[in-house]
Design a protein around this motif. Structure first.
Motif: not given
Ligand SMILES: Nc1ncc2ncn(CCCCCNC(=O)c3cc(-c4ccc(F)cc4)cc(O)c3O)c2n1
Ligand SMILES: [Mg+2]
Length: 214
Positions: A155-169
């Motif tokens: 989040e802080e490094t600006g690598l996520l955009h509106k709509g980025t999907v995080l999928l956690a195992d």
């Protein structure tokens, strides 16, 4: 002992998979780990959920945290368009070496870049190092206690955009309580739990899909 589990998996894949056929690499690893020895690949049940999320997201840029032998790397890579890019981070250099060979056997070298190191060290460098504009999909499958700090870092490094999907195992087994608590209570994400089974076993596990809302 001379061999390791990843080396035994590679040997089996070299013997039973068809070079250049990513599907046959995935099937060979599943055959080995369900019949011969368990390994912490996402596996075929959760793998089918992963496939669906990747296909629906149709990402240009993917980050995977925790490569291990490259099973999910190949599973994701086989579904990406030729111009899409997947960066996978693995801390264990021996595992990274094996994974590189499995990814090469699957014929996915052109789409996949492996970085060797800890997620916490490498994520801050992603933006500049790989001219990473932003990430469309992140697959979290590394140390479970790192899911939350690494998500905060993304989040802080600006690598996520509106709509980025995080999928956690593994949000049930081994479990990621702090991550789930944060992501399910944050107004910046819309989360959904996909129940499944722990790889190759009858134990409950599942994937948490979270869309970043910006
Ligand atoms: N920070 C950082 N950056 C980069 C990195 N690269 C590697 N690592 C270290 C990660 C080491 C492997 C992580 N994966 C798991 O621990 C895992 C475990 C189980 C499991 C085990 C025993 C059971 F009885 C039941 C379930 C099942 C799974 O599906 C898992 O994915 C990194 N760390
Ligand atoms: Mg896992």
């Amino acid at each position: 002992t001379r061999t390791s589990k990843p080396k035994r998996i590679l040997a089996y894949v070299e013997k039973h998979a068809v070079p250049g056929d990513a599907e046959s690499v995935v099937n060979a690893i599943d055959a080995y780990c369900s019949r011969v020895e368990w390994a912490m690949n996402v596996g075929s049940d959760k793998g089918k959920i992963l496939d669906r999320v990747v296909s629906e997201t149709d990402p240009d840029t993917v980050l995977e945290l925790g490569t291990y032998c490259g099973y999910s790397t190949v599973r994701i890579g086989r579904l990406l368009r030729p111009e899409a890019r997947l960066v996978t981070i693995e801390m264990n250099p021996d595992n990274a070496k094996i994974a590189k060979q499995i990814i090469a056997l699957a014929g996915l070298n052109s789409k996949i870049e492996m970085l060797v190191g800890s997620s916490s060290d490498l994520i801050p460098q992603l933006k500049k190092k790989l001219d990473m504009k932003t990430l469309d999909l992140v697959f979290l499958d590394h140390w479970k206690i790192f899911y939350l700090p690494d998500t905060r870092c993304l989040e802080e490094t600006g690598l996520l955009h509106k709509g980025t999907v995080l999928l956690a195992d593994n949000v049930v087994c081994p479990g990621t309580p702090e991550y789930l608590k944060y992501i399910r209570n944050s107004s910046r994400y819309r989360s959904e739990y996909f129940p499944s089974r722990l790889e190759y076993l009858q134990v409950e596990d599942g994937l948490e899909k979270s869309v970043f809302l910006g």
